[in-house]
Scaffold this motif. Structure first.
Motif, PDB file in Angstrom:
ATOM      1  N   ARG A 131       0.979  -1.192  -0.031  1.00 22.23           N
ATOM      2  CA  ARG A 131       0.064  -0.021   0.011  1.00 22.23           C
ATOM      3  C   ARG A 131       0.942   1.419  -0.035  1.00 22.23           C
ATOM      4  O   ARG A 131       0.664   2.196  -0.680  1.00 22.23           O
ATOM      5  CB  ARG A 131      -0.657   0.021   1.145  1.00 22.23           C
ATOM      6  N   SER A 134       2.647   1.602  -3.407  1.00 27.00           N
ATOM      7  CA  SER A 134       1.621   2.155  -4.500  1.00 27.00           C
ATOM      8  C   SER A 134       1.102   3.560  -4.257  1.00 27.00           C
ATOM      9  O   SER A 134       0.953   4.284  -5.158  1.00 27.00           O
ATOM     10  CB  SER A 134       0.397   1.010  -4.521  1.00 27.00           C
ATOM     11  N   ALA A 135       0.806   3.996  -3.088  1.00 27.53           N
ATOM     12  CA  ALA A 135       0.729   5.357  -2.636  1.00 27.53           C
ATOM     13  C   ALA A 135       1.927   6.260  -3.204  1.00 27.53           C
ATOM     14  O   ALA A 135       1.547   7.458  -3.796  1.00 27.53           O
ATOM     15  CB  ALA A 135       0.415   5.374  -1.376  1.00 27.53           C
ATOM     16  N   ALA A 138       1.541   6.474  -7.185  1.00 33.85           N
ATOM     17  CA  ALA A 138       0.385   7.205  -7.684  1.00 33.85           C
ATOM     18  C   ALA A 138       0.794   8.640  -7.204  1.00 33.85           C
ATOM     19  O   ALA A 138       0.467   9.423  -7.981  1.00 33.85           O
ATOM     20  CB  ALA A 138      -0.660   6.839  -6.780  1.00 33.85           C
ATOM     21  N   GLU A 139       1.659   8.980  -6.235  1.00 31.51           N
ATOM     22  CA  GLU A 139       1.731  10.323  -5.945  1.00 31.51           C
ATOM     23  C   GLU A 139       2.886  10.837  -7.024  1.00 31.51           C
ATOM     24  O   GLU A 139       2.825  12.033  -7.463  1.00 31.51           O
ATOM     25  CB  GLU A 139       2.360  10.558  -4.640  1.00 31.51           C
ATOM     26  N   ALA A 141       3.256   9.790 -10.224  1.00 34.90           N
ATOM     27  CA  ALA A 141       2.391   9.752 -11.277  1.00 34.90           C
ATOM     28  C   ALA A 141       1.461  11.117 -11.420  1.00 34.90           C
ATOM     29  O   ALA A 141       1.506  11.712 -12.382  1.00 34.90           O
ATOM     30  CB  ALA A 141       1.580   8.614 -11.515  1.00 34.90           C
ATOM     31  N   THR A 142       0.966  11.654 -10.356  1.00 31.42           N
ATOM     32  CA  THR A 142       0.139  12.622 -10.178  1.00 31.42           C
ATOM     33  C   THR A 142       1.099  13.770 -10.323  1.00 31.42           C
ATOM     34  O   THR A 142       0.788  14.629 -11.008  1.00 31.42           O
ATOM     35  CB  THR A 142      -0.536  12.847  -8.839  1.00 31.42           C
ATOM     36  N   ARG A 145       2.035  14.206 -13.979  1.00 33.63           N
ATOM     37  CA  ARG A 145       1.157  14.607 -14.725  1.00 33.63           C
ATOM     38  C   ARG A 145       0.775  16.227 -14.490  1.00 33.63           C
ATOM     39  O   ARG A 145       0.474  16.859 -15.699  1.00 33.63           O
ATOM     40  CB  ARG A 145      -0.377  14.022 -14.419  1.00 33.63           C
TER      41      ARG A 145
END
Length: 165
Positions: A131, A134-135, A138-139, A141-142, A145
């Motif tokens: 977890r 993956s968090a 994701a951070e 990737a954000t 972007r």
């Protein structure tokens, strides 16, 4: 070639036998430590979860580089592999042998509860690490972007033709 296979098989069986003998001597001493079988199983589960994490990180490491870097990476992968699988086989050897009637295959008391604590703690710590990783992904990737969006706003982002490739 046949001689090499026979000698290799002998070495493998010797190492496996010595490993089982070592485990049969060590497990009773571990289970008698303060905290009992549950503490031993829990701590070995944490070692396994962190070993798997390190193994995956080392295995996806540098494939190029100097010979020293590749050697250190291979050594780190091997150490993490032992940390990942060693505790499981250590506890597993404390369970009774399937078709063995001798005293050397007898059940070591408290090994079952240590194995249960091992499975619970390895699963819990593995889930927490998954977890967390993956968090973080994701951070990242954000943030990427957002960076690309700001660049496109200024007209410096990738063109549509470059994105298709």
């Amino acid at each position: 070639m046949i001689l090499g296979l026979v000698v290799g098989m002998g070495v493998i069986l010797l190492v496996m036998g010595l490993g089982k003998r070592f485990a049969r001597e060590v497990v009773p001493a571990l289970v008698d430590l303060p905290g009992g079988a549950w503490a031993v199983g829990g701590s070995l589960g944490v070692v396994t979860a962190l070993g798997v994490t390190g193994w995956l990180r080392c295995a996806s490491g540098v494939s190029g580089g100097s010979r020293l870097a590749r050697g250190l990476n291979a050594t780190g992968t091997a150490i993490c592999c032992v940390a990942a699988f060693g505790p499981f086989f250590l506890l597993l050897s404390g369970l009774p042998g399937r078709n063995c009637r001798s005293e050397s295959c007898a059940y070591i008391p408290e090994t079952g509860s240590a194995l249960l604590a091992y499975a619970l703690s390895a699963g819990l710590v593995g889930w927490i690490v998954h977890r967390w990783a993956s968090a973080r992904a994701a951070e990242r990737a954000t943030l990427e972007r957002e960076r690309v969006r700001r660049l496109r706003k200024k007209g410096k982002g990738r063109s549509r033709a470059a994105r298709r490739r």
